[in-house]
Design an enzyme around this catalytic site. Structure first.
Site, PDB file in Angstrom:
ATOM      1  N   LYS A 286       2.025 -15.703  -8.706  1.00 19.16           N
ATOM      2  CA  LYS A 286       3.070 -14.727  -8.362  1.00 19.16           C
ATOM      3  C   LYS A 286       3.510 -14.983  -6.940  1.00 19.16           C
ATOM      4  O   LYS A 286       2.674 -15.189  -6.043  1.00 19.16           O
ATOM      5  CB  LYS A 286       2.510 -13.290  -8.475  1.00 19.16           C
ATOM      6  CG  LYS A 286       3.576 -12.224  -8.315  1.00 19.16           C
ATOM      7  CD  LYS A 286       4.343 -12.003  -9.594  1.00 19.16           C
ATOM      8  CE  LYS A 286       5.632 -11.199  -9.391  1.00 19.16           C
ATOM      9  NZ  LYS A 286       6.739 -12.019  -8.863  1.00 19.16           N
TER      10      LYS A 286
ATOM     11  N   LYS B 238      -2.995 -11.858  -0.924  1.00 18.52           N
ATOM     12  CA  LYS B 238      -2.272 -10.576  -0.973  1.00 18.52           C
ATOM     13  C   LYS B 238      -2.481  -9.891  -2.323  1.00 18.52           C
ATOM     14  O   LYS B 238      -2.815  -8.706  -2.391  1.00 18.52           O
ATOM     15  CB  LYS B 238      -0.775 -10.859  -0.757  1.00 18.52           C
ATOM     16  CG  LYS B 238       0.081  -9.656  -0.482  1.00 18.52           C
ATOM     17  CD  LYS B 238       1.564 -10.031  -0.373  1.00 18.52           C
ATOM     18  CE  LYS B 238       1.851 -10.996   0.760  1.00 18.52           C
ATOM     19  NZ  LYS B 238       3.310 -11.262   0.909  1.00 18.52           N
TER      20      LYS B 238
ATOM     21  N   LYS C  92       4.305 -19.820  -4.574  1.00 18.13           N
ATOM     22  CA  LYS C  92       5.500 -19.654  -3.732  1.00 18.13           C
ATOM     23  C   LYS C  92       6.461 -20.798  -4.000  1.00 18.13           C
ATOM     24  O   LYS C  92       6.033 -21.900  -4.350  1.00 18.13           O
ATOM     25  CB  LYS C  92       5.101 -19.682  -2.250  1.00 18.13           C
ATOM     26  CG  LYS C  92       6.135 -19.064  -1.334  1.00 18.13           C
ATOM     27  CD  LYS C  92       6.018 -17.573  -1.397  1.00 18.13           C
ATOM     28  CE  LYS C  92       6.847 -16.862  -0.381  1.00 18.13           C
ATOM     29  NZ  LYS C  92       6.338 -15.498  -0.195  1.00 18.13           N
TER      30      LYS C  92
ATOM     31  N   THR D 289       9.350  -3.582  -0.062  1.00 13.15           N
ATOM     32  CA  THR D 289       8.576  -4.223   1.013  1.00 13.15           C
ATOM     33  C   THR D 289       8.736  -3.416   2.297  1.00 13.15           C
ATOM     34  O   THR D 289       7.757  -3.098   2.985  1.00 13.15           O
ATOM     35  CB  THR D 289       9.014  -5.688   1.213  1.00 13.15           C
ATOM     36  OG1 THR D 289       9.080  -6.324  -0.061  1.00 13.15           O
ATOM     37  CG2 THR D 289       8.041  -6.437   2.105  1.00 13.15           C
TER      38      THR D 289
ATOM     39  N   SER E 134       6.904  -5.566  -7.777  1.00 12.49           N
ATOM     40  CA  SER E 134       7.135  -6.663  -8.731  1.00 12.49           C
ATOM     41  C   SER E 134       6.187  -6.528  -9.924  1.00 12.49           C
ATOM     42  O   SER E 134       6.557  -6.794 -11.065  1.00 12.49           O
ATOM     43  CB  SER E 134       6.877  -8.017  -8.068  1.00 12.49           C
ATOM     44  OG  SER E 134       8.027  -8.472  -7.407  1.00 12.49           O
TER      45      SER E 134
HETATM   46  N1  GLU Z   1       8.348 -12.557  -1.487  1.00 11.99           N
HETATM   47  C1  GLU Z   1       7.531 -11.390  -1.486  1.00 11.99           C
HETATM   48  C2  GLU Z   1       6.213 -11.643  -0.776  1.00 11.99           C
HETATM   49  O1  GLU Z   1       6.098 -12.518   0.041  1.00 11.99           O
HETATM   50  C3  GLU Z   1       7.374 -10.796  -2.868  1.00 11.99           C
HETATM   51  C4  GLU Z   1       6.721 -11.660  -3.892  1.00 11.99           C
HETATM   52  C5  GLU Z   1       6.793 -11.113  -5.303  1.00 11.99           C
HETATM   53  O2  GLU Z   1       7.291 -10.029  -5.510  1.00 11.99           O
HETATM   54  O3  GLU Z   1       6.326 -11.832  -6.184  1.00 11.99           O
HETATM   55  O4  GLU Z   1       5.277 -10.905  -0.943  1.00 11.99           O
END
Ligand code: GLU
Length: 436
Positions: A86, A110, A122, A206, A369
């Protein structure tokens, strides 16, 4: 017809940028430190440290003038031990493999910290969206979805928005993927528009989480959030929403900055007015904002202003060994991923600055998400009220867990966060690999 293919970006754009490599090395060091405390074996450490799969793709994209340009894209799946990979996808001219590797690993920690059933991944595409038309952005997003299609899916790896990517792109991404597989799979990507399987409140999530963590951190330092002076670096999706929410909660936002300008007012900026003025007028930059009660300052100076809470919400590598001694905040809340280098982290921690680390502070996005992913799998609908309530509860419980662990072991909140996350992943790896 003969076409020439040009490679986008400067020569060497496939090589590492300093900030990307530092981010990767730093996050690996935090994991190593946690592994030492947990007495994890070196073979287990290697298993959880290295990326599981790294994909580099070349994306041929037709530009509006008819040329075909070749862009480079990456997707790193750092871990899929606790669930599908994710993590977001960023479109940025300075993106590179080391940066994406480091960011993918941060997603593993995370998601584990927040106890989500996910691994970490990512994506990055080396391009500059500011120089591209909407049609070109659609074509590059579709090309990326096509190139990644064999490697992603609701139970494999689930992308989402990140720097310079938004819900329109997630809609194109879902559409392209579903055309290719010939069936619906809304949960292949999150951060979609609500009208196309998205969830209310994902856009604000966020920033809302960052604001909540800021309030919690201030209270833990015996500072009343209503009297607090807050400085925010970065006025994109995360920084602007954190500013809006903290202003709503009564804090005084004394300075903000983006790539174009820094704005300062020691008595507090009029955030609703700035948001309205800036967001209604493309290119949506702070330099467009004109007002007598605002002093212009440089973007570097924003970081070193005296304040109660500093929120770096731009890119990685902003607070370094060079400027860490000049920081005059009591609390730092990392809205961005990797904004503080480990060298700066050590200096600041020794100086008694409390830091809410990225894997905790900006986790609100991936938490929502997760709700969106569940919604797509279950075919039900969440309300904005449900999303906010659940998000706030998850974030509050994570901050308190990390805080308790840091108090109990007398370590920093970053060390505590990594300890909790690394332990969860290491335990899952051991269970998968143990011989009966
Ligand atoms: N880009 C966001 C992060 O760095 C969200 C990632 C997501 O929702 O999968 O946490």
């Amino acid at each position: 017809m003969a076409t020439t293919v040009e490679r986008a970006g400067t020569p060497g754009s496939r090589q590492s940028t300093a900030a990307g490599s530092v981010l990767l090395q730093d996050s690996q060091q935090y994991v190593r430190d946690a592994a030492d405390i947990l007495e994890i074996s070196s073979s287990l450490f290697n298993l959880i440290n290295e990326s599981e799969r790294e994909i580099t793709v070349t994306l041929p994209v037709e530009m509006d003038d008819g040329r075909i340009e070749a862009f480079t894209g990456y997707r790193v799946q750092h871990s899929r031990v606790l669930g599908p990979g994710k993590g977001g996808m960023r479109f940025h001219p300075a993106s590179d493999l080391d940066e994406v590797r480091g960011l993918a690993a941060l997603m593993t920690w995370k998601c584990a910290l927040l106890n989500l059933p996910y691994g970490g991944a990512k994506g990055g595409v080396v391009c500059d969206p500011a120089l591209m038309s909407t049609a070109e952005l659609a074509r590059i997003t579709r090309a990326y979805a096509n190139a990644l299609a064999p490697f992603i899916g609701a139970q494999i790896d689930v992308p989402a928005p990140d720097v310079n990517t938004d819900e329109r792109m997630m809609a194109w991404f879902r559409d392209e993927y579903e055309r290719r597989i010939g069936r619906h799979e809304p949960s292949v990507v999150t951060g979609k528009p609500v009208a196309l399987g998205g969830i209310p409140g994902r856009g604000e999530s966020t920033g809302r989480g960052v604001a909540l963590v800021t309030v919690e951190m201030l209270e833990k330092q015996w500072i009343n959030p209503k009297d607090a002076r807050v400085v925010i670096q970065g006025f994109g999706k995360v920084g602007s929403e954190a500013a809006r929410r903290l202003h709503e909660l009564g804090a005084k936002i004394v300075a903000i900055s983006d790539v174009s300008a820094g704005l300062y007012n020691p008595n507090g900026l009029d955030i609703p007015r700035i948001l309205q003025a800036v967001h209604c007028r493309p290119p949506r930059l702070l330099r467009e904002y004109l007002s007598d009660d605002v002093e212009r300052i440089s973007m570097e100076d924003v970081l070193t202003l005296e304040c109660d809470a500093l929120i770096p919400a731009a890119l990685e590598g902003q607070i370094t060994g060079e400027n860490a001694n000049d920081i005059r905040a009591r609390v730092i809340v990392e809205g961005a991923n990797g904004p503080t280098t480990s060298e700066a982290d050590q200096i600041l921690t020794e100086r008694g600055v409390a830091i809410a680390p990225d894997i905790l502070a900006n986790a609100g996005g991936v938490v929502v998400s997760y709700f969106e992913w569940l919604q797509g799998l279950q075919g039900n609908r969440w309300t904005l009220e449900d999303v906010r309530k659940q998000l706030d509860a998850e974030m509050r419980s994570a901050v308190n867990n990390v805080f308790r662990e840091s108090e109990r072991r007398k370590i920093s909140m970053r060390q505590a966060a990594y300890l909790i996350a690394v332990e969860r992943v290491a335990q899952a790896v051991s269970l998968r690999w143990s011989q009966m």
